[in-house]
Enzyme design. Structure first.
Site, mmCIF file in Angstrom:
data_model
loop_
_atom_site.group_PDB
_atom_site.id
_atom_site.type_symbol
_atom_site.label_atom_id
_atom_site.label_comp_id
_atom_site.label_asym_id
_atom_site.label_seq_id
_atom_site.Cartn_x
_atom_site.Cartn_y
_atom_site.Cartn_z
ATOM 1 N N SER A 43 -23.047 49.107 -9.015
ATOM 2 C CA SER A 43 -23.462 50.360 -8.415
ATOM 3 C C SER A 43 -22.645 50.638 -7.152
ATOM 4 O O SER A 43 -21.418 50.622 -7.202
ATOM 5 C CB SER A 43 -24.968 50.322 -8.125
ATOM 6 O OG SER A 43 -25.452 51.621 -7.888
ATOM 7 N N ASP A 158 -26.548 52.636 -14.509
ATOM 8 C CA ASP A 158 -26.409 51.786 -13.318
ATOM 9 C C ASP A 158 -26.609 50.308 -13.663
ATOM 10 O O ASP A 158 -27.605 49.922 -14.283
ATOM 11 C CB ASP A 158 -27.466 52.219 -12.298
ATOM 12 C CG ASP A 158 -27.191 51.705 -10.905
ATOM 13 O OD1 ASP A 158 -27.039 50.470 -10.751
ATOM 14 O OD2 ASP A 158 -27.142 52.514 -9.978
#
Length: 265
Positions: A43, A158
């Protein structure tokens, strides 16, 4: 015969705006001559990880980030169809591409893996080739906020869903010592009438916190750096860049003796 030094791996965790703390972490490690041999980023950690693996320094990224204003950041928000997500992510992808000069994994000086999650299978995906910006766009695809990224025939989300602090990944890469940056929740957040964005961010934060607890405790020779952000939901406050970077520097200085001691062993 001189003994080879121990290899050090750096796991840069997910945490939205808190990921700016990675800049402070990397800067402090660099100033104290702590060599980094492997990097895994997830991320927001994938952005700092990619930049450092390409350039071998983080000062220039810090300067660019500190120049950003709240107005600059608002310009990166491109609203998309509410049936898919809140943000399409195309403007952010272009911005990140400029930051890393649209380079590829083959251009990195330090071995790098970027972590994403397969939306359909739930698998952890370790991306190691292709354009860095494509891998980063996949790794930052926060559910509900960004539309999923399409990469190599997969729909990716993510990486923090499955591995928010990827200490095990850098261990697999060959690291003897692992430095993990854990940006998950440390304290309860004060919310009264949360917006949809705040609810999504906090829900994702809870998932990341529980996943990190399971992962970190199973790895040997790990030093965890835990920046302290308490009291407010700050995962989307990218405009508070100085606060996040300085906190990354502060907590890294605290664990430097432990890192150096482990290196001696």
């Amino acid at each position: 015969m001189a003994q080879d030094r121990l290899k050090i791996g750096l796991a840069l965790g997910s945490g939205g705006a808190r990921g700016l703390a990675h800049i402070g972490v990397l800067k402090t490690l660099e100033e104290n001559n702590i060599p980094i041999d492997y990097i895994a980023g997830v991320s927001s950690g994938s952005i700092a990880g990619a930049y450092y693996s390409l350039n071998g320094e983080i000062d220039s990224l810090e300067k660019k980030v500190l120049q950003l204003t709240k107005k600059d950041l608002l310009k990166l928000i491109d609203i998309t169809s509410p049936k898919r997500a809140l943000i399409s992510g195309n403007k952010i992808k272009s911005f990140i591409g400029e930051l890393i000069s649209n380079k590829s994994f083959s251009d990195t000086k330090i071995p790098l893996r970027i972590i994403a999650t397969d939306l359909c299978s739930g698998e952890e995906i370790q991306i190691t080739e292709g354009r860095l910006v494509d891998a980063i766009r996949a790794s930052i695809s926060l559910p509900g906020i960004f539309s999923p990224a399409k990469l190599n025939g997969r729909l990716l989300l993510d990486g923090g869903i499955v591995n928010p602090t990827p200490v095990d990944v850098v261990k697999q890469m060959g690291a003897d010592i692992v430095i993990g940056v854990d940006l998950t929740m440390k304290h309860p957040i004060k919310l009264e009438n949360p917006t949809i964005v705040e609810t999504l961010m906090q829900s994702f934060g809870i998932l990341r916190t529980q996943a990190t607890k399971l992962n970190v405790n199973n790895i040997k020779n790990v030093i965890i750096i835990r920046p302290n952000f308490s009291g407010v939901l700050d995962s989307y406050r990218f405009y508070e860049n100085t606060r996040f970077i300085e906190e990354g520097k502060r907590v890294t200085k605290e664990v430097l003796p432990k890192i150096k001691d482990l290196m001696k062993r």
